[in-house]
Design a protein around this motif. Structure first.
Motif, PDB file in Angstrom:
ATOM      1  N   ASN A 259      11.394 -18.333   8.435  1.00  0.00           N
ATOM      2  CA  ASN A 259      11.366 -16.939   8.886  1.00  0.00           C
ATOM      3  C   ASN A 259      10.211 -16.153   8.290  1.00  0.00           C
ATOM      4  O   ASN A 259      10.140 -14.940   8.437  1.00  0.00           O
ATOM      5  N   HIS A 260       9.312 -16.851   7.599  1.00  0.00           N
ATOM      6  CA  HIS A 260       8.123 -16.245   6.992  1.00  0.00           C
ATOM      7  C   HIS A 260       8.461 -15.282   5.870  1.00  0.00           C
ATOM      8  O   HIS A 260       7.571 -14.593   5.358  1.00  0.00           O
ATOM      9  N   GLY A 261       9.725 -15.200   5.499  1.00  0.00           N
ATOM     10  CA  GLY A 261      10.116 -14.406   4.348  1.00  0.00           C
ATOM     11  C   GLY A 261       9.953 -12.914   4.578  1.00  0.00           C
ATOM     12  O   GLY A 261       9.556 -12.441   5.635  1.00  0.00           O
ATOM     13  N   HIS A 262      10.294 -12.157   3.563  1.00  0.00           N
ATOM     14  CA  HIS A 262      10.142 -10.703   3.593  1.00  0.00           C
ATOM     15  C   HIS A 262       9.735 -10.270   2.202  1.00  0.00           C
ATOM     16  O   HIS A 262      10.507 -10.387   1.254  1.00  0.00           O
ATOM     17  N   ALA A 263       8.518  -9.810   2.095  1.00  0.00           N
ATOM     18  CA  ALA A 263       7.990  -9.448   0.781  1.00  0.00           C
ATOM     19  C   ALA A 263       8.362  -8.020   0.423  1.00  0.00           C
ATOM     20  O   ALA A 263       8.285  -7.115   1.260  1.00  0.00           O
ATOM     21  N   GLU A 264       8.780  -7.824  -0.804  1.00  0.00           N
ATOM     22  CA  GLU A 264       9.050  -6.490  -1.327  1.00  0.00           C
ATOM     23  C   GLU A 264       7.821  -5.979  -2.066  1.00  0.00           C
ATOM     24  O   GLU A 264       7.194  -6.717  -2.830  1.00  0.00           O
ATOM     25  N   PRO A 269       5.198   1.397   0.347  1.00  0.00           N
ATOM     26  CA  PRO A 269       5.720   2.631   0.936  1.00  0.00           C
ATOM     27  C   PRO A 269       4.753   3.804   0.818  1.00  0.00           C
ATOM     28  O   PRO A 269       4.590   4.587   1.767  1.00  0.00           O
ATOM     29  N   GLY A 270       4.071   3.925  -0.323  1.00  0.00           N
ATOM     30  CA  GLY A 270       3.102   4.996  -0.465  1.00  0.00           C
ATOM     31  C   GLY A 270       1.928   4.844   0.477  1.00  0.00           C
ATOM     32  O   GLY A 270       1.391   5.814   1.002  1.00  0.00           O
ATOM     33  N   VAL A 271       1.498   3.569   0.676  1.00  0.00           N
ATOM     34  CA  VAL A 271       0.403   3.312   1.607  1.00  0.00           C
ATOM     35  C   VAL A 271       0.789   3.699   3.017  1.00  0.00           C
ATOM     36  O   VAL A 271       0.028   4.354   3.753  1.00  0.00           O
ATOM     37  N   VAL A 272       2.007   3.319   3.418  1.00  0.00           N
ATOM     38  CA  VAL A 272       2.456   3.633   4.792  1.00  0.00           C
ATOM     39  C   VAL A 272       2.665   5.135   4.955  1.00  0.00           C
ATOM     40  O   VAL A 272       2.280   5.727   5.967  1.00  0.00           O
TER      41      VAL A 272
END
Length: 278
Positions: A259-264, A269-272
């Protein structure tokens, strides 16, 4: 559990000796159907095509397509309820995360996992020669037995509740090799333009030919044998890595998810959020 229904494929082509060895071993585990590429499709990763030509074969079918095409067609087009997919035996190792990512042998297993079935990808190496080439001169029985035994044992447990794909590298020449759970090694580099036959050759129309040479093992060129430098590699690759297991003549079993994982990320969040502020 009744005998499992097993789909067998590979990337070396339906006439490859490694596939024949694996089919022979898997028939003792369950009902085996072969859908494999009509010819060699090594290194195509998870490439898929929208059309393919199917040929009848005594073991099932050959497909003029990639390993992922074979899996997609078999699982969705044959009307058979398969329990697992096995890919191999590949006539060469698939170790290291970069190589695993482009391997057609592993790509077949990834396609199976996305379509909801567990998979085992089996590749063979020689603890002295590295690549078992030409394959006709090597015996793939040992890696085939490892792959079939691993599938049978994993299906009898809850292994595939947590793991999508088992990537296996097994020696053809080591008697009673130890099996080790491993992780793919993160080790890759690229050399550009250093092949004298291709470097910056002027094609006469303003275009330039360059060479892109993979360096998938340190201190080796291309796919040359790294095992003469085994002592150096042993210090470079830690215990638990797939390449360390191979240097030591072991069976490497890497449990993978697709599933290609999910990076934390704490900073993302600040960048987005800053995108909305502009």
């Amino acid at each position: 559990m009744s005998d499992p229904s097993i789909l067998l494929t590979n990337d070396d082509g339906i006439d490859a000796p490694g596939l024949a060895s694996l089919r022979e071993e898997l028939t003792a585990v369950g009902d085996v159907t072969v859908v494999a590429p009509h010819d060699n499709q090594s290194g195509v990763g998870r490439t898929r095509n929208s059309t393919a030509v199917r040929h009848d074969h005594p073991w099932g079918y050959s497909l003029e397509g990639t390993p992922a095409d074979c899996v997609a067609y078999a699982l969705c087009g044959l009307g058979t309820e398969f329990d697992a997919v096995v890919s191999g035996v590949n006539d060469g190792p698939n170790a290291g995360n970069y190589v695993v990512g482009r391997s057609g042998t592993v790509g077949a297993g990834i396609e199976a996992a996305f379509l909801g079935l567990p998979a085992v990808a089996v590749s063979a190496y020689h603890a002295v020669d590295f690549f078992p080439q030409p394959p006709e001169e090597y015996d793939f029985a040992r890696p085939a037995r490892v792959g079939a035994d691993l599938l049978e044992r994993a299906l009898a447990t809850e292994t595939f509740d947590e793991v999508d794909l088992l990537n296996v590298n097994a020696p053809v020449d080591t008697a009673d090799p130890h099996a080790r759970i491993t992780r793919p090694t993160a080790d890759y580099d690229l050399r550009v333009g250093h092949d004298a036959d291709a470097v910056e050759r002027d094609l006469g129309d303003g275009s330039t030919a360059v060479s892109l040479d993979d360096s998938v093992w340190p201190d080796t060129e291309g796919f040359e044998n790294p095992f003469p430098l085994a002592d150096d590699h042993a210090t470079r690759y830690p215990h638990g890595s797939d390449r360390r297991a191979m240097v030591e003549g072991e069976v490497s079993v890497s449990p993978l998810t697709v599933n290609h994982g999910h990076a934390e990320s704490q900073s993302l969040p600040g960048v987005v959020d800053s995108l909305d502020a502009e």
